[in-house]
Design an enzyme around this catalytic site. Structure first.
Site, PDB file in Angstrom:
ATOM      1  N   GLU A   1       0.729  -1.363  -0.162  1.00 55.02           N
ATOM      2  CA  GLU A   1       0.108  -0.391   0.098  1.00 55.02           C
ATOM      3  C   GLU A   1       0.625   0.934   0.025  1.00 55.02           C
ATOM      4  OE1 GLU A   1      -2.650   2.312   3.304  1.00 55.02           O
ATOM      5  OE2 GLU A   1      -2.653   0.712   3.539  1.00 55.02           O
TER       6      GLU A   1
ATOM      7  N   THR B   1      -5.274   5.854   2.238  1.00 51.23           N
ATOM      8  CA  THR B   1      -5.854   7.457   2.354  1.00 51.23           C
ATOM      9  C   THR B   1      -6.518   8.033   1.045  1.00 51.23           C
ATOM     10  OG1 THR B   1      -3.179   6.908   3.863  1.00 51.23           O
ATOM     11  CG2 THR B   1      -4.668   8.829   3.735  1.00 51.23           C
TER      12      THR B   1
ATOM     13  N   LYS C   1     -10.526  -2.561   7.593  1.00 46.28           N
ATOM     14  CA  LYS C   1      -8.537  -1.245   8.473  1.00 46.28           C
ATOM     15  C   LYS C   1      -9.570  -1.357  10.108  1.00 46.28           C
ATOM     16  CE  LYS C   1      -5.301   2.473   7.484  1.00 46.28           C
ATOM     17  NZ  LYS C   1      -4.891   2.909   6.414  1.00 46.28           N
TER      18      LYS C   1
END
Length: 204
Positions: A49, A77, A135
């Protein structure tokens, strides 16, 4: 019948789960980012990521994807549909947010791309059940014991705790029921990324 994208998304989830560690990488330029990615690949991990907190990530992402070989590159994000669109257009294999993001969720459903949506409370994490994977962020606040409690009431959810987790603590999170563990700054603060990841993998 499942769509092709559903099969692809399932394969992404499987790759993350098999690795047990999801490296969360931040870098200021292409050379540094590609160095991190190659180190992760040498450790045998197939999913990485990058975060949208990287200045100029829109220009960085295509080069990272191009040089990642068969490794899957996710964009993290991501909190707006506009950024999600750019990430997909520039090659991201999956999207990640730090908190519930309805606009990205809708985009991902329409685009057929995996979205790993963040949350902190059981209620927020339950929102991610539609994707089957979520998450936990920021994970260090509650620690592995918090995750264990969440897993007791959401046993079907694949949870990836991220935020403030050290490489040394990965086994504790896995023992608490984590599907995989996101590790960021501790990976590249000092030393060899590949060696740190190898140590984690061997400890599983």
């Amino acid at each position: 019948m499942e769509s092709r994208s559903a099969h692809q998304n399932s394969a992404v989830v499987d790759r993350i789960g098999a690795a047990k560690v999801l490296p969360v990488l931040r870098a200021a330029d292409v050379e540094t980012a590609n160095g991190y990615v190659q180190a992760v690949r040498r450790a045998g991990l197939g999913a990485i990521e990058l975060t949208a907190t990287i200045p100029g990530w829109q220009e960085l992402l295509p080069d990272v994807v191009k040089n990642a070989g068969d490794a899957l590159i996710g964009m993290g994000t991501v909190t707006t549909a506009a950024d999600a669109q750019v990430a997909v257009d520039r090659g991201a294999h999956f999207l990640v947010s730090p908190y519930p993001a309805a606009a990205v969720r809708s985009f991902a459903a329409e685009a057929g791309i995996l979205f790993i949506e963040g949350g902190m409370t059981p209620g927020e994490l339950a929102v991610t059940m539609s994707a089957g994977i979520g998450k936990l962020f920021p994970a260090h606040v509650g620690g592995p014991s918090f995750l264990k409690s969440v897993m007791a009431i959401l046993p079907g959810l694949k949870i990836v705790p991220t935020g403030g987790i050290s490489v040394a603590d990965v086994p504790k999170w896995l023992a608490a029921g984590a599907f995989a563990v996101g590790v960021g700054s501790d990976l590249y603060a000092d030393g060899d990324i590949a060696a740190k990841l190898a140590a984690v993998i061997s400890a599983q």
